[in-house]
Design an enzyme around this catalytic site. Structure first.
Site, PDB file in Angstrom:
ATOM      1  CB  VAL A  49      -0.967   0.005   1.212  1.00 42.16           C
ATOM      2  CG1 VAL A  49      -1.753   1.316   1.284  1.00 42.16           C
ATOM      3  CG2 VAL A  49      -1.917  -1.188   1.151  1.00 42.16           C
ATOM      4  CB  CYS A  50       4.090   2.015   1.694  1.00 39.66           C
ATOM      5  SG  CYS A  50       3.693   1.404   3.353  1.00 39.66           S
TER       6      CYS A  50
END
Length: 190
Positions: A49-50
Site C-alpha cells: 500500500v505504501c
C-alpha cells in the site's frame, strides 16, 4: 496530539534532486518551523500500500509546494533504504520530497505512531503549522490507504482558519466556499 508542538528530532533523509540522483541531507525540527509541513508516516519501504500512497502524494507535491507546504515522508527504514527504493520503484521514483529515515524511532515516538514491539510506524499523517503545532492528524489501519487530494483540502482549511481567526470550515469545505463564525446566534440554527 492536536495543538501540541512537535518535539526535537534530527534525522538523515534521502532527498531526490532534479538531476535524478538525490542526496543525503540532515533534517531537524528546526528546519520545519516557519513553514507548513506534512509528516507522512508509513510502515516500510518495499511494501504494498505504501508505494501507492507515496505516488499519490508525489502527484500532489507541486500543489503543496505552491501552498507553502513541505512534505516529509517518514518510515523506520534508513535513508539508504529510501535511496535504493527510489532507484528501483517506478512509483517511488516520482517523489521529490525528503524521505526521512527513523531507524532510532525518535520521530515515530514523538508523534505517538510507533507500533509497540514491531519497530514500524503506523500509517499516519500530521499537518504542522509554521509555529510547529500539529493542526491535522489522520491514522489509518494497515490496509487502508490515504488520499492526497483530501489532504490538500484539509491543509487549505487549516491555512484558512489560521489566516481568518474566528472563522471555521464546515464539512466538505472547499476553497472559496462559505465558512462559519461560531457564535451564540448560530446555536441550534445549523
Amino acid at each position: 496530539m492536536i495543538g501540541k508542538e512537535i518535539q526535537p528530532f534530527v534525522a538523515q533523509a534521502f532527498k531526490p534532486t532534479a538531476q535524478g540522483k538525490g542526496e543525503f541531507v540532515e533534517v531537524t525540527d528546526g528546519d520545519v518551523r516557519g513553514n507548513w509541513a506534512v509528516f507522512f508516516f508509513y510502515p516500510a519501504d518495499f511494501t504494498f500500500v505504501c508505494p501507492t500512497e507515496l505516488e499519490d502524494l508525489a502527484e500532489q507535491y507541486d500543489t503543496l509546494k505552491g501552498m507553502g507546504v513541505e512534505v516529509y515522508s517518514v518510515s523506520t527504514d534508513t535513508h539508504f533504504s529510501h535511496k535504493a527504493w527510489h532507484e528501483t520503484s517506478e512509483k517511488i521514483a516520482k517523489i521529490k520530497f525528503p524521505m526521512l529515515g527513523d531507524q532510532n524511532h525518535t520521530i515515530a515516538n514523538n508523534f505517538g505512531v510507533l507500533r509497540e514491539g514491531q519497530g514500524l510506524a503506523d500509517r499516519a499523517t500530521f499537518v504542522v503549522d509554521p509555529d510547529g503545532v500539529i493542526q491535522v492528524m489522520e491514522i489509518t489501519s494497515e490496509g487502508v490507504g490515504r488520499n492526497a487530494t483530501e489532504l490538500v483540502r484539509k491543509i487549505k482549511a487549516a491555512q484558512y482558519v489560521r489566516a481568518n481567526p474566528g472563522q471555521v470550515c464546515p464539512a466538505k469545505w472547499e476553497e472559496g466556499d462559505d465558512t462559519l463564525a461560531p457564535s451564540l446566534d448560530l446555536v441550534g440554527k445549523i
